[in-house]
Design an enzyme around this catalytic site. Structure first.
Site, short mmCIF file in Angstrom:
data_model
loop_
_atom_site.label_atom_id
_atom_site.label_comp_id
_atom_site.label_asym_id
_atom_site.label_seq_id
_atom_site.Cartn_x
_atom_site.Cartn_y
_atom_site.Cartn_z
N HIS A 471 0.82 -1.22 0.00
CA HIS A 471 0.00 0.00 0.00
C HIS A 471 0.85 1.26 0.00
O HIS A 471 0.53 2.23 -0.69
CB HIS A 471 -0.93 0.02 1.20
CG HIS A 471 -1.67 1.30 1.34
ND1 HIS A 471 -2.72 1.63 0.51
CD2 HIS A 471 -1.49 2.37 2.16
CE1 HIS A 471 -3.17 2.85 0.83
NE2 HIS A 471 -2.44 3.30 1.83
N GLU A 708 -1.34 -14.01 -13.26
CA GLU A 708 -0.31 -13.82 -12.23
C GLU A 708 0.46 -15.10 -11.94
O GLU A 708 1.36 -15.10 -11.11
CB GLU A 708 -0.96 -13.33 -10.94
CG GLU A 708 -1.71 -12.02 -11.09
CD GLU A 708 -2.55 -11.71 -9.87
OE1 GLU A 708 -2.08 -10.95 -9.01
OE2 GLU A 708 -3.68 -12.22 -9.79
N ASP A 732 3.23 -10.43 -9.05
CA ASP A 732 3.18 -11.83 -8.62
C ASP A 732 3.71 -12.78 -9.68
O ASP A 732 4.33 -13.79 -9.35
CB ASP A 732 1.74 -12.21 -8.23
CG ASP A 732 1.41 -11.84 -6.79
OD1 ASP A 732 2.31 -11.96 -5.94
OD2 ASP A 732 0.28 -11.43 -6.52
N CYS A 779 -1.16 -4.64 -15.75
CA CYS A 779 -1.51 -3.72 -14.66
C CYS A 779 -0.50 -3.77 -13.52
O CYS A 779 -0.67 -3.09 -12.52
CB CYS A 779 -2.91 -4.02 -14.13
SG CYS A 779 -3.07 -5.64 -13.35
#
Length: 847
Positions: A471, A708, A732, A779
């Protein structure tokens, strides 16, 4: 047998089934015995009968659990795991609070098929919750029928008040002289407490006329045992002799082997979140502390250590069982957090700090703290208030000790206590008084932390936890300021006001820069500012290569505020809405209506022509939620996370799917699922969407998957048969492909998404998608890496989804390229040796 206080009690099986030890129960609250001790049964019938004569104390309002009083004990029968969320469906109570029952009387019936398909598990714990009255507990093993012997319990209690003579059947050791350098301070006391918990007997340490519960870390520290002091072990119970022998061995030999003598030059490490550190800042040979680059850029400023005071909590609560479950879940989540930090320190060969976090875990299990909290809850207190009263009372007790080292451990207990408290009620939302030009230093930053900061005064973030995808990294990139994550924990020792350089490109924090060094930084910042201004001026233009190939550039966002910024920076939509920000930092999950309103507001902010790709909840063992308890996992990144967790919690998953479908009425909404590995997962998730869409009467929307995992990339052609699009999560995908933990600072330089192995999986995804004319986006962080853009364009990527502030820079980068050259660069990159060679290739061909 008539209910009475006595030396022993016999509990019979309340239903037939297979006996399961609590250690094997897939719920940390039960496996770690936070609710009490006993046994569990995997039931083979659907009828609960009284395990003994007694009185019904309480029937939970959700119908899944009840508590009996017998033999002076409180006996909890809890049918299934996480069944409170079924809200009574599948359960029928046959008794009510206050009823007297006889052994074998029917207490409850339940629908085993419904529970098995809608709850975590049918495994049902049978516990004694007031373990302070228990001296021994002998469970049955194997298969039982209702009415068979299940538990033999020795009773009488083990809370001998200070100054009261122990019972005559107690065994006593000879005097034991403590030779450990610092006596029984936090870490050696934790070793002793862990040893004592291996035995069922009540065990006390006696020093002079004072005694301590040997299972309690706090109690042992409060005994103030120093080097050279003599203690005696007193034990009472079936294995008293073994307990004395084992703990004598721990005090005499194991402490020396585990810890040795503390170096005289090392100061105690204080963990108080309330006071700034005052010791000299730790440095390395190059004068910098290192971490993981999380957000590009460089900043000069002064350290501001972000700490939290105790949160304000509600004092009273109506449902004691609900509050107890809330506390259990928060403690379990805190255990996971501490274990992650302990493991990291062990990996980095920092045994001292790893031991500190292990001692913090022991504090979470301290029986005196837990018993005090349980007593407050039984008296009607909320979980948060009960926990705060328990840990502050014990920390105040430690703070008053004469031994300064032991008194210093009060800070550890407050730190651990606050960790659980914040999980219960969230962070303190009071704004922090941040000085101008601050570099924020913290263990971690939650969304509520960021919301409380005056962002005009913040120059950068630096945290000991997290990674380039955490975050804090997302927040920093959203603000366009540098950040370093996973930095050396000694950064927490740097005093407030220390002048530093934070380099988000190199992942370093340098203390005490010279005037010349600051001057060079100022020049770098001025050049970067001029370039950003020029890029923003043409951000509204399409991202088209010099030979006419268009790439769609969209944004990754987390809330409505960021959505409103997307049109201003030239964003053509949103390629990733992280919905977990709706679910974090709260005690309960958002309901369907709340989610719908949030998604609709974001869709309206973008307008009818910009796409909004909403990712369903992406949490798991690595990102636990306090209201969604999970069993501890040896490797959370390979466990129950992403869509796996959602499929195992179908009702919350359906609620989110419905909310996304409802929001599609006001915008160009698409949906995608995280962490898809198998076709079965994809088909199960897609089926839920179709069921809910049909029930709501909503027109079809685009539904895709995140790529991922290598399995998804290699089978892209099969997924593309009915998936509308792919969005590649390179963070990931890189971690799984290279088998490297992306949160480990020691591996940061090697975890490069431009590694040819990762690029080949991206190529495989594009090839599979093209067979069925599906579009492919990226993304992950790689999409915003300007060095990576030529390679991604050359591999055939259609969309780049990046942090809001760098949309103009990515569009400008695309405009500078030729598609033909990008394809040749990509071809050569696939045959490179590693990520460094790919970056060198790009630098040579696309300067």
């Amino acid at each position: 047998m008539t209910p009475r206080d006595g030396p022993s009690a016999t509990i019979f099986a309340p239903f037939s089934g297979i006996v399961v030890p609590l250690d094997d129960v897939p719920d940390p609250a039960f496996a770690q015995r936070l609710a009490g001790d006993g046994i569990a049964i995997d039931p083979l019938d659907q009828r609960v009968v009284a395990p003994c004569d007694g009185r019904v104390l309480q029937v939970h309002r959700a119908g899944h659990a009840l508590t009996l009083s017998a033999f002076g004990l409180e006996i909890l029968i809890h049918v299934g795991l996480d069944t409170v969320k079924l809200k009574g469906k599948g359960f029928t109570a046959r008794v009510k609070a206050g009823d007297d029952v006889r052994k074998g009387d029917e207490l409850m019936t339940f629908d085993a098929d419904y529970i098995a398909t809608n709850a975590v598990s049918l495994i049902s714990p049978v516990l004694v919750t007031n373990m302070d009255r228990v001296t021994s507990l002998r469970p049955r093993a194997g298969k039982v029928r209702a009415g068979d012997l299940l538990l033999e319990i020795g009773t009488g209690g083990h809370t001998t008040p200070q100054g009261v003579e122990l019972q005559r059947d107690a065994l006593r050791s000879g005097p034991i002289v403590i030779t450990h350098e610092s006596g029984l301070h936090a870490r050696p006391a934790a070793v002793v407490a862990a040893a004592a918990r291996q035995f069922t007997s009540d065990v006390r340490l006696v020093k002079g006329d004072r005694e301590a519960n040997a299972r309690s870390l706090v109690s042992i520290m409060a005994l103030e045992v120093g080097r050279g002091d003599s203690v005696t072990i007193v034990a009472r119970g079936d294995d008293a002799q073994q307990a004395i022998a084992g703990i004598t061995r721990t005090l005499s030999a194991d402490l020396a082997a585990a810890h040795g003598a503390a170096p005289a030059t090392r100061r105690p490490v204080e963990r108080s979140p309330a006071a700034p550190r005052v010791a000299a800042p730790p440095t390395r040979d190059d004068g910098a502390l290192r971490g993981v680059p999380a957000s590009a850029g460089v900043a000069v400023g002064q350290v501001f250590q972000l700490r939290h005071d105790d949160a304000v909590v509600e004092e009273r609560a109506a449902d004691a069982n609900h509050e107890r479950r809330e506390l259990e879940a928060a403690i379990a989540s805190a255990h996971l957090q501490l274990e992650a930090m302990r493991s990291r320190m062990a990996t980095e060969a920092d045994a001292d700090r790893a031991a500190i976090f292990a001692a913090h875990q022991e504090l979470l299990e301290d029986p005196e703290v837990l018993d005090a909290a349980a007593e407050h809850i039984r008296a009607g207190a909320s979980a948060a208030f009960a926990w705060r009263e328990a840990y502050t009372g014990q920390s105040d007790r430690l703070a008053g000790l004469a031994n300064p080292l032991l008194a210093g451990r009060a800070a550890d207990l407050r730190d651990v206590g606050r960790r659980v408290l914040h999980l219960l009620v969230g962070r303190d939302d009071a704004p922090h008084d941040v000085p101008a030009d601050s570099i924020i230093v913290a263990e971690d930053l939650a969304p509520s932390d960021a919301a409380s900061l005056d962002r005009t005064r913040v120059r950068g973030f630096c945290t000991t936890m997290g990674s380039a995808t955490s975050h804090v990294a997302i927040l920093a990139r959203g603000l366009g300021i540098p950040a370093v994550a996973g930095i050396d924990p000694r950064v927490l020792d740097i005093p407030n006001g220390t002048r530093v350089i934070l380099d988000g490109d190199a992942g370093t924090l340098q203390m005490g820069p010279t005037a010349a060094e600051e001057g060079e930084i100022g020049k770098r910042q001025a050049v970067a500012a001029r370039q950003r201004t020029a890029e923003l001026a043409v951000a509204g233009e399409a991202a088209v290569t010099r030979d006419g190939h268009r790439i769609e550039v969209v944004a990754n966002i987390g809330d409505e505020k960021e959505a409103r910024q997307v049109p201003d920076v030239g964003g053509e939509g949103v390629g990733l809405l992280r919905t977990e920000f709706l679910f974090m930092e709260r005690r309960t999950a958002p309901d369907e209506d709340e989610q719908t309103r949030a998604y609709e507001a974001i869709a309206r902010a973008l307008g009818p022509d910009r796409i909004l790709v909403i990712r369903t909840l992406d949490v798991g063992g690595d990102k636990p939620l306090p209201y969604m308890p999970m069993g501890a996992e040896a490797n959370p990144f390979l466990g129950e996370r992403g869509v796996r967790l959602s499929l195992n919690r179908p009702e919350p998953f359906r609620a989110q799917i419905r909310a996304i479908l409802r929001a599609s009425k006001v915008g160009k909404v698409a949906m995608m699922f995280p962490m898809i590995s198998t076709l079965a997962e994809w088909r199960a998730a897609r089926q839920l969407v179709e069921q809910e869409r049909a029930a709501l009467g909503i027109p079809r929307i685009q539904v895709g998957i995140m790529v991922e995992t290598s399995s998804a990339a290699l089978m892209a052609d099969r997924f593309a048969e009915d998936a509308d699009f792919f969005s590649i999560g390179t963070n990931d995908l890189t971690q799984y492909t290279l088998a490297m933990d992306r949160t480990n600072p020691r591996l940061a330089s090697q975890v490069d998404a431009l590694h040819p192995a990762v690029l080949r999986l991206i190529e495989s995804t594009v090839t599979g998608a093209r067979k069925h004319k599906r579009w492919v986006g990226v993304c992950g962080a790689l999409a915003g890496d300007l060095q990576a853009v030529p390679v991604l364009v050359g591999l055939g990527i259609d969309e780049l989804s990046v942090s809001v502030p760098i949309v103009p820079a990515v569009k400008a980068r695309v405009r500078s390229l030729l598609l033909s050259e990008c394809r040749e660069t990509a071809r050569q990159a696939l045959d490179a040796a590693d990520g460094a060679e790919v970056r060198a290739l790009v630098a040579k061909r696309h300067t």
